[in-house]
Write a protein that holds these residues in place. Structure first.
Motif, mmCIF file in Angstrom:
data_model
loop_
_atom_site.group_PDB
_atom_site.id
_atom_site.type_symbol
_atom_site.label_atom_id
_atom_site.label_comp_id
_atom_site.label_asym_id
_atom_site.label_seq_id
_atom_site.Cartn_x
_atom_site.Cartn_y
_atom_site.Cartn_z
ATOM 1 N N GLN A 1 18.005 124.454 1.485
ATOM 2 C CA GLN A 1 19.225 123.725 1.144
ATOM 3 C C GLN A 1 19.561 123.893 -0.328
ATOM 4 O O GLN A 1 18.848 123.368 -1.193
ATOM 5 N N VAL A 2 20.625 124.618 -0.586
ATOM 6 C CA VAL A 2 21.135 124.759 -1.949
ATOM 7 C C VAL A 2 22.601 124.355 -1.950
ATOM 8 O O VAL A 2 23.311 124.541 -0.964
ATOM 9 N N LYS A 3 23.014 123.770 -3.037
ATOM 10 C CA LYS A 3 24.390 123.295 -3.169
ATOM 11 C C LYS A 3 25.153 124.225 -4.091
ATOM 12 O O LYS A 3 24.577 124.822 -4.992
ATOM 13 N N GLY A 4 26.463 124.317 -3.869
ATOM 14 C CA GLY A 4 27.284 125.120 -4.753
ATOM 15 C C GLY A 4 28.676 125.311 -4.184
ATOM 16 O O GLY A 4 29.046 124.709 -3.171
ATOM 17 N N ARG A 5 29.432 126.151 -4.870
ATOM 18 C CA ARG A 5 30.763 126.514 -4.383
ATOM 19 C C ARG A 5 31.058 127.924 -4.857
ATOM 20 O O ARG A 5 30.537 128.392 -5.872
ATOM 21 N N GLY A 6 31.909 128.600 -4.126
ATOM 22 C CA GLY A 6 32.266 129.974 -4.457
ATOM 23 C C GLY A 6 33.087 130.065 -5.725
ATOM 24 O O GLY A 6 33.813 129.137 -6.091
ATOM 25 N N SER A 7 32.964 131.204 -6.404
ATOM 26 C CA SER A 7 33.665 131.375 -7.674
ATOM 27 C C SER A 7 35.150 131.669 -7.491
ATOM 28 O O SER A 7 35.933 131.472 -8.405
ATOM 29 N N ARG A 8 35.536 132.128 -6.320
ATOM 30 C CA ARG A 8 36.947 132.448 -6.096
ATOM 31 C C ARG A 8 37.574 131.492 -5.090
ATOM 32 O O ARG A 8 38.343 130.622 -5.453
ATOM 33 N N THR A 9 37.228 131.662 -3.842
ATOM 34 C CA THR A 9 37.896 130.880 -2.796
ATOM 35 C C THR A 9 36.933 130.053 -1.971
ATOM 36 O O THR A 9 37.353 129.375 -1.048
ATOM 37 N N GLY A 10 35.653 130.108 -2.271
ATOM 38 C CA GLY A 10 34.655 129.428 -1.446
ATOM 39 C C GLY A 10 34.788 127.917 -1.455
ATOM 40 O O GLY A 10 35.064 127.307 -2.490
ATOM 41 N N GLU A 11 34.608 127.337 -0.282
ATOM 42 C CA GLU A 11 34.605 125.881 -0.156
ATOM 43 C C GLU A 11 33.294 125.329 -0.711
ATOM 44 O O GLU A 11 32.241 125.951 -0.573
ATOM 45 N N PRO A 12 33.335 124.155 -1.321
ATOM 46 C CA PRO A 12 32.092 123.549 -1.794
ATOM 47 C C PRO A 12 31.129 123.278 -0.634
ATOM 48 O O PRO A 12 31.556 122.981 0.478
ATOM 49 N N ARG A 13 29.860 123.402 -0.907
ATOM 50 C CA ARG A 13 28.793 123.070 0.037
ATOM 51 C C ARG A 13 27.864 122.111 -0.697
ATOM 52 O O ARG A 13 26.951 122.528 -1.400
ATOM 53 N N GLU B 1 28.714 120.570 4.638
ATOM 54 C CA GLU B 1 27.915 121.777 4.881
ATOM 55 C C GLU B 1 26.994 122.060 3.706
ATOM 56 O O GLU B 1 27.228 121.610 2.591
ATOM 57 N N MET B 2 25.951 122.847 3.989
ATOM 58 C CA MET B 2 25.001 123.255 2.955
ATOM 59 C C MET B 2 24.847 124.771 2.988
ATOM 60 O O MET B 2 25.047 125.405 4.019
ATOM 61 N N ASN B 3 24.474 125.325 1.869
ATOM 62 C CA ASN B 3 24.116 126.723 1.777
ATOM 63 C C ASN B 3 22.599 126.845 1.785
ATOM 64 O O ASN B 3 21.871 125.865 1.619
ATOM 65 N N SER B 4 22.141 128.064 1.961
ATOM 66 C CA SER B 4 20.736 128.414 1.792
ATOM 67 C C SER B 4 20.693 129.619 0.864
ATOM 68 O O SER B 4 21.729 130.196 0.534
ATOM 69 N N ALA B 5 19.489 130.003 0.465
ATOM 70 C CA ALA B 5 19.329 131.181 -0.379
ATOM 71 C C ALA B 5 18.026 131.884 -0.019
ATOM 72 O O ALA B 5 17.057 131.253 0.392
ATOM 73 N N ILE B 6 18.056 133.192 -0.152
ATOM 74 C CA ILE B 6 16.869 134.028 0.028
ATOM 75 C C ILE B 6 16.748 134.899 -1.212
ATOM 76 O O ILE B 6 17.741 135.463 -1.683
ATOM 77 N N MET B 7 15.531 135.008 -1.728
ATOM 78 C CA MET B 7 15.239 135.934 -2.805
ATOM 79 C C MET B 7 14.182 136.900 -2.289
ATOM 80 O O MET B 7 13.161 136.476 -1.727
ATOM 81 N N THR B 8 14.443 138.177 -2.460
ATOM 82 C CA THR B 8 13.496 139.195 -2.027
ATOM 83 C C THR B 8 13.436 140.300 -3.064
ATOM 84 O O THR B 8 14.361 140.450 -3.865
ATOM 85 N N VAL B 9 12.361 141.041 -3.073
ATOM 86 C CA VAL B 9 12.212 142.182 -3.964
ATOM 87 C C VAL B 9 12.082 143.422 -3.084
ATOM 88 O O VAL B 9 11.255 143.449 -2.164
ATOM 89 N N VAL B 10 12.933 144.417 -3.358
ATOM 90 C CA VAL B 10 12.975 145.607 -2.505
ATOM 91 C C VAL B 10 12.926 146.875 -3.358
ATOM 92 O O VAL B 10 13.234 146.854 -4.552
ATOM 93 N N ALA C 1 35.121 133.039 5.771
ATOM 94 C CA ALA C 1 35.218 131.644 5.331
ATOM 95 C C ALA C 1 33.849 130.969 5.214
ATOM 96 O O ALA C 1 33.701 129.986 4.499
ATOM 97 N N MET C 2 32.840 131.506 5.920
ATOM 98 C CA MET C 2 31.505 130.892 5.859
ATOM 99 C C MET C 2 30.840 131.126 4.513
ATOM 100 O O MET C 2 30.137 130.272 4.017
ATOM 101 N N GLY C 3 31.024 132.281 3.940
ATOM 102 C CA GLY C 3 30.490 132.569 2.622
ATOM 103 C C GLY C 3 29.112 133.198 2.617
ATOM 104 O O GLY C 3 28.190 132.720 3.264
ATOM 105 N N LEU C 4 29.019 134.309 1.909
ATOM 106 C CA LEU C 4 27.755 135.018 1.697
ATOM 107 C C LEU C 4 27.931 135.843 0.427
ATOM 108 O O LEU C 4 28.922 136.564 0.299
ATOM 109 N N ARG C 5 27.002 135.721 -0.490
ATOM 110 C CA ARG C 5 27.033 136.511 -1.715
ATOM 111 C C ARG C 5 25.634 137.047 -1.985
ATOM 112 O O ARG C 5 24.639 136.388 -1.697
#
Length: 97
Positions: free
Chosen positions: A33-45, A53-62, A83-87
């Motif tokens: 669970q991470v909170k935030g909003r998109g820099s352009r058109t993203g709805e707040p989470r 709604e809430m966002n999640s985040a994944i960090m990986t090294v490849v 509209a769901m948002g992914l960055r």
């Protein structure tokens, strides 16, 4: 090596894992669970009454050669439901232990 940080609507979790599996990207850290909003058109989470709604985040090294195919797959997923948002953000990894 590169670090890829992905922030996304929680509904994308299984699909992102499937992309990682298909590219043999195994290790990751998941933040449920991470909170935030998109820099352009993203709805707040915010997980609040007004913005539930809430966002999640994944960090990986490849490996470097997997970054572009990974980003291509993530972008295609994002385009299915914009509209769901992914960055995704790519950072250099200087050292690991």
């Amino acid at each position: 090596m590169k670090s890829v940080i992905i922030t996304f609507n929680q509904a994308y979790f299984e699909e992102i894992l499937a992309i990682m599996d298909s590219l043999m990207i195994r290790g990751f850290t998941y933040m449920d669970q991470v909170k935030g909003r998109g820099s352009r058109t993203g709805e707040p989470r915010y997980g609040s009454h007004s913005w539930p709604e809430m966002n999640s985040a994944i960090m990986t090294v490849v490996e470097d050669e997997k970054v572009d195919p990974f980003l291509k797959e993530l972008h295609a997923l994002d385009m299915t439901r914009e509209a769901m948002g992914l960055r995704a953000f790519v950072l250099n990894v200087e050292k690991t232990i």
